[in-house]
Write a protein that holds these residues in place. Structure first.
Motif, PDB file in Angstrom:
ATOM      1  N   ASP A  38     127.899  59.483  64.535  1.00  0.00           N
ATOM      2  CA  ASP A  38     129.086  59.721  64.975  1.00  0.00           C
ATOM      3  C   ASP A  38     130.164  59.159  64.133  1.00  0.00           C
ATOM      4  OD1 ASP A  38     128.076  60.813  67.472  1.00  0.00           O
ATOM      5  OD2 ASP A  38     128.176  59.045  68.431  1.00  0.00           O
ATOM      6  N   ALA A  41     130.785  61.390  61.230  1.00  0.00           N
ATOM      7  CA  ALA A  41     131.584  62.770  61.739  1.00  0.00           C
ATOM      8  C   ALA A  41     133.082  62.763  61.815  1.00  0.00           C
ATOM      9  CB  ALA A  41     131.010  63.342  63.110  1.00  0.00           C
ATOM     10  N   ALA A  44     134.622  62.192  58.387  1.00  0.00           N
ATOM     11  CA  ALA A  44     134.729  63.274  57.696  1.00  0.00           C
ATOM     12  C   ALA A  44     135.752  64.182  58.682  1.00  0.00           C
ATOM     13  CB  ALA A  44     133.487  64.309  58.140  1.00  0.00           C
ATOM     14  N   SER A  45     136.019  64.068  59.634  1.00  0.00           N
ATOM     15  CA  SER A  45     137.190  64.962  60.374  1.00  0.00           C
ATOM     16  C   SER A  45     138.568  64.533  59.982  1.00  0.00           C
ATOM     17  CB  SER A  45     137.049  64.750  61.762  1.00  0.00           C
ATOM     18  OG  SER A  45     137.380  63.680  62.222  1.00  0.00           O
ATOM     19  N   GLU A  46     138.716  63.028  59.632  1.00  0.00           N
ATOM     20  CA  GLU A  46     139.690  62.530  59.086  1.00  0.00           C
ATOM     21  C   GLU A  46     140.339  62.870  57.581  1.00  0.00           C
ATOM     22  OE1 GLU A  46     139.466  58.381  59.879  1.00  0.00           O
ATOM     23  OE2 GLU A  46     139.710  58.206  61.843  1.00  0.00           O
ATOM     24  N   GLY A  48     139.212  66.408  56.469  1.00  0.00           N
ATOM     25  CA  GLY A  48     139.402  67.607  56.638  1.00  0.00           C
ATOM     26  C   GLY A  48     137.894  68.330  56.603  1.00  0.00           C
ATOM     27  N   TRP A  49     137.035  67.658  57.100  1.00  0.00           N
ATOM     28  CA  TRP A  49     135.796  68.285  57.443  1.00  0.00           C
ATOM     29  C   TRP A  49     135.516  68.307  58.842  1.00  0.00           C
ATOM     30  CZ3 TRP A  49     131.545  69.353  53.583  1.00  0.00           C
ATOM     31  CH2 TRP A  49     132.152  68.587  52.252  1.00  0.00           C
ATOM     32  N   SER A  50     134.888  69.615  59.116  1.00  0.00           N
ATOM     33  CA  SER A  50     134.384  69.835  60.345  1.00  0.00           C
ATOM     34  C   SER A  50     132.890  69.708  60.500  1.00  0.00           C
ATOM     35  CB  SER A  50     134.879  70.936  61.283  1.00  0.00           C
ATOM     36  OG  SER A  50     134.600  71.253  62.468  1.00  0.00           O
ATOM     37  N   ILE A  51     132.175  68.721  61.204  1.00  0.00           N
ATOM     38  CA  ILE A  51     130.836  68.603  61.279  1.00  0.00           C
ATOM     39  C   ILE A  51     130.332  68.580  62.812  1.00  0.00           C
ATOM     40  CG2 ILE A  51     128.883  67.401  60.436  1.00  0.00           C
ATOM     41  CD1 ILE A  51     130.294  66.399  58.050  1.00  0.00           C
ATOM     42  N   ASN A  52     129.620  69.503  63.046  1.00  0.00           N
ATOM     43  CA  ASN A  52     128.777  69.612  64.361  1.00  0.00           C
ATOM     44  C   ASN A  52     127.318  69.677  64.147  1.00  0.00           C
ATOM     45  OD1 ASN A  52     127.244  70.968  66.445  1.00  0.00           O
ATOM     46  ND2 ASN A  52     129.240  71.130  67.519  1.00  0.00           N
ATOM     47  N   TRP A  53     126.545  68.519  64.511  1.00  0.00           N
ATOM     48  CA  TRP A  53     125.422  68.233  64.175  1.00  0.00           C
ATOM     49  C   TRP A  53     124.211  69.424  64.649  1.00  0.00           C
ATOM     50  CZ3 TRP A  53     125.888  65.522  60.336  1.00  0.00           C
ATOM     51  CH2 TRP A  53     126.706  64.200  60.258  1.00  0.00           C
ATOM     52  N   GLU A  56     124.865  72.689  62.748  1.00  0.00           N
ATOM     53  CA  GLU A  56     124.382  72.497  61.366  1.00  0.00           C
ATOM     54  C   GLU A  56     122.822  72.337  61.295  1.00  0.00           C
ATOM     55  OE1 GLU A  56     126.147  72.155  58.402  1.00  0.00           O
ATOM     56  OE2 GLU A  56     127.993  72.319  59.119  1.00  0.00           O
TER      57      GLU A  56
END
Ligand SMILES: [Zn+2]
Length: 154
Positions: A38, A41, A44-46, A48-53, A56
């Motif tokens: 968590d 993620a 990462a989002s802070e 510029g990444w968008s990660i959904n486990w 993915e």
């Protein structure tokens, strides 16, 4: 299957392949690992990444890894990825050591990064993606964390 290992003294790399076409993701991140997934993620989002486990197909698991490695990112031909963490190492590790290990392995599994062993000022490893096989030193703590994460999610 492709594997990266982070270890204290040296790097082990193994290559293989497997068929897991029947695999179904079922929220497979152990509770004690989830906080670090968590956190990864969020960081990462802070940046510029968008990660959904689940999307993915990245999961986590504890294992008795029978080499000197303490963590591994397994990549299957189907695209499924699993982070294996050595249970014994985990149980004797601090919060920061656990975060470092999970973030390193997710660097492989989620960001598709390879090892980076460059050394910066005063012999310091410049990246969390250091393999552990060279002579730079990692000082991952609350003071250095932010800079290491900026480099990780570059
Ligand atoms: Zn590694």
């Amino acid at each position: 299957m492709r594997s990266y290992w982070i270890i204290i003294v040296y790097l082990a790399l193994s290559v293989g392949c497997s068929d897991d076409s029947d695999y179904v993701y079922e929220n497979e991140i152990p509770d004690s690992m989830r906080t670090y997934f968590d956190s990864f993620a969020l960081e990462a989002s802070e940046r510029g990444w968008s990660i959904n486990w689940e999307a993915e197909r990245i999961s986590g698991s504890f294992d008795d890894i029978d080499t000197d490695a303490v963590g591994q990112c397994e990549t299957y031909d189907s695209g499924r990825r699993v982070i294996n963490i050595d249970k014994t190492y985990w149980e004797r590790s601090s919060d920061m050591q656990r975060e470092f290990l999970i973030f390193h392995e997710l660097g492989h599994c989620a960001l598709k990064r390879d090892h980076l062993n460059d050394t910066g000022a005063a012999g310091k490893c410049i990246s969390i993606m250091n393999s552990g096989e060279n002579l730079c030193s990692i000082r991952y703590n609350s003071a250095t964390r932010s800079a290491y994460l900026d480099e990780l999610f570059l």
